[in-house]
Design an enzyme around this catalytic site. Structure first.
Site, PDB file in Angstrom:
ATOM      1  N   ASP A 181       7.984  -4.107 -14.813  1.00 25.16           N
ATOM      2  CA  ASP A 181       6.854  -3.723 -13.952  1.00 25.16           C
ATOM      3  C   ASP A 181       6.190  -2.455 -14.499  1.00 25.16           C
ATOM      4  O   ASP A 181       5.841  -1.536 -13.752  1.00 25.16           O
ATOM      5  CB  ASP A 181       7.298  -3.531 -12.509  1.00 25.16           C
ATOM      6  N   HIS A 241       4.471 -11.285  -5.476  1.00 22.02           N
ATOM      7  CA  HIS A 241       4.643  -9.904  -5.028  1.00 22.02           C
ATOM      8  C   HIS A 241       4.906  -9.990  -3.531  1.00 22.02           C
ATOM      9  O   HIS A 241       3.975 -10.071  -2.731  1.00 22.02           O
ATOM     10  CB  HIS A 241       3.377  -9.097  -5.334  1.00 22.02           C
ATOM     11  N   GLY A 293       3.910   3.174  -8.938  1.00 20.61           N
ATOM     12  CA  GLY A 293       4.255   2.625 -10.236  1.00 20.61           C
ATOM     13  C   GLY A 293       4.692   3.650 -11.260  1.00 20.61           C
ATOM     14  O   GLY A 293       4.266   4.808 -11.232  1.00 20.61           O
ATOM     15  N   ASN A 312       6.243   0.485  -5.969  1.00 21.75           N
ATOM     16  CA  ASN A 312       6.173  -0.572  -4.969  1.00 21.75           C
ATOM     17  C   ASN A 312       6.783  -1.843  -5.541  1.00 21.75           C
ATOM     18  O   ASN A 312       6.253  -2.380  -6.510  1.00 21.75           O
ATOM     19  CB  ASN A 312       4.712  -0.811  -4.580  1.00 21.75           C
ATOM     20  N   HIS A 364      -0.215   5.103 -15.093  1.00 27.30           N
ATOM     21  CA  HIS A 364      -1.276   5.832 -14.400  1.00 27.30           C
ATOM     22  C   HIS A 364      -1.509   7.148 -15.134  1.00 27.30           C
ATOM     23  O   HIS A 364      -0.683   7.576 -15.950  1.00 27.30           O
ATOM     24  CB  HIS A 364      -0.890   6.115 -12.942  1.00 27.30           C
TER      25      HIS A 364
END
Length: 425
Positions: free
Chosen positions: A300, A174, A319, A273, A304
């Protein structure tokens, strides 16, 4: 038990042709035969693909089960046509020793798709001390990543690379320098200025990649860059590959499809991100994929809760979910429009990740392989709807879009783990 998938189509010698697949004892037995089977499914000309492989997902269990679980995350992967996924280690507790890692592997076995588990590079993912790589390799780790956080300490990164090079295991980075990111929430530029939001400069990613490419060259480690997003980063990887550095990288669907001009108000569905970059960066991602600098596509997938994502750009977590929408969005945008051939999309979403990460027990539409298959409807459009997601997360900027390439069926080891009509999709 045997299963015949008939009246489908598939890629044969680079061309889309009629295809039947006979599955027996969980493996592909024959193509286009006349064999009878215990069960026959008429695919009505749908496309038969090797199961998709996503090396970058977040399943959130243990520690964050309000966002996702192994059960819901793997169901979402199956809904998107993925049969193998790589689950990141940003969990609580972090699986940073052999005992915890084996507990995680056991939990992952409750999922409906094949789950390969990452171990962290550093203890508790805090970037200060490396884990016992040999112990975690023995426990089943296929790769190592502190994803969610960049490793700031260069000596820690060098130590990790040396040890992982000796074990011939990939370090998945990352790439983010938090000192350069500061408090930014979206890409630095005109959109950030217009909305009055703190920006994230490209150099926060690119500087970290530059440092780590030098360390990778010195150690010989397989260095894999997660979610590359800037034109400068891609150029660095291009140069490094030409210089013989053992580097690979991935790009997300959202960095191929969106840029910061898509952010028109304070909407955290567009907060991720690395952030959505400029149009020039997005086009560089597309070009980098097409010229081979970028090796694969990875989602990715980052679920949430609705409450978390309803707090605006400043307060919401980074995200978006991606497992259930990736193939259809990319097929619609790039393949049906003639920009990419279909076989290249399959290469980037299935073949390349399998080969580059040396994944075992992953089916690739070959006789004798495990029957890990995804069936897609390329002829009829559907609308992406949150109430059809099997993920707990609904955090996606793509809800409401009309797409082709919806998943009809997904099989893992010959077992149907998703079927559209039975899931009310």
């Amino acid at each position: 038990m045997s299963l015949l998938l008939k009246n489908g189509c598939g890629i044969v010698a680079g061309q889309l042709q009629a295809l039947n697949v006979l599955v027996e004892a969980g493996r592909i037995k024959q193509f286009n035969g006349d064999d009878t089977a215990d069960k026959v499914v008429d695919l009505q000309h749908a496309f038969i693909s090797p199961g998709l492989v996503d090396v970058h997902v977040h399943l959130r269990e243990p520690g964050f089960t309000n966002k996702e679980t192994v059960k819901t995350g793997s169901a979402a992967a199956a809904h998107g046509g993925f049969t193998t996924i790589g689950a990141m280690a940003n969990l609580n507790p972090t699986p940073d020793n052999g005992e915890l890692f084996m507990q995680q592997v056991k939990l992952n076995q409750t999922g409906t798709v094949k789950i390969k588990q990452y171990a962290p590079v550093t203890k508790h993912r805090q970037g200060q001390a490396v884990v016992n790589f040999e112990e975690l390799q023995a426990a089943g780790a296929f790769a190592f990543s502190d994803d969610g956080d960049g490793i700031t300490n260069a000596n820690v990164m060098l130590t990790a690379m040396k040890q992982l090079a000796a074990l011939k295991l990939p370090l998945c980075d990352h790439a983010q320098d938090m000192d350069l990111t500061q408090s930014g929430v979206i890409n630095a530029g005109a959109t950030a200025q217009k909305l009055g939001m703190p920006g994230v400069n490209n150099v926060s990613e690119t500087a970290q990649i530059a440092r780590n490419l030098v360390l990778a060259q010195a150690t010989g480690v397989h260095y894999h860059v997660c979610h590359v997003s800037t034109k400068e980063s891609i150029e660095l990887v291009r140069i490094a590959k030409a210089s013989g550095v053992n580097v690979t990288c991935e790009v997300t669907p959202h960095h191929l499809l969106l840029d910061d001009t898509n952010i028109v108000d304070d909407d955290a569905q567009y907060k991720m991100n690395p952030p959505l970059r400029s149009q020039a960066d997005r086009l560089a991602c597309v070009a980098g994929l097409m010229d081979g600098t970028i090796d694969m596509i990875a989602t990715d997938h980052a679920p949430h809760t609705d409450k978390e994502k309803g707090q605006g750009l400043l307060a919401s977590p980074n995200g978006i979910v991606g497992s259930e929408t990736a193939f259809a969005l990319l097929y619609t945008k790039f393949v049906s429009s003639g920009i990419w051939p279909l076989h290249k999309l399959i290469e980037w979403m299935s073949i390349a990740p399998t080969q580059i990460f040396k994944l075992t027990n992953v089916g690739q539409l070959k006789i004798g392989d495990p029957a890990d298959l995804a069936i897609f409807d390329l002829e009829h459009s559907t609308t992406i709807a949150a109430n059809q997601f099997l993920s707990k997360g609904h955090n996606s900027p793509f809800i409401g879009q009309s797409v082709y390439g919806g998943t009809v069926m997904t099989l893992v080891n010959g077992q149907i783990v998703y079927r559209r009509d039975s899931n009310h999709d």
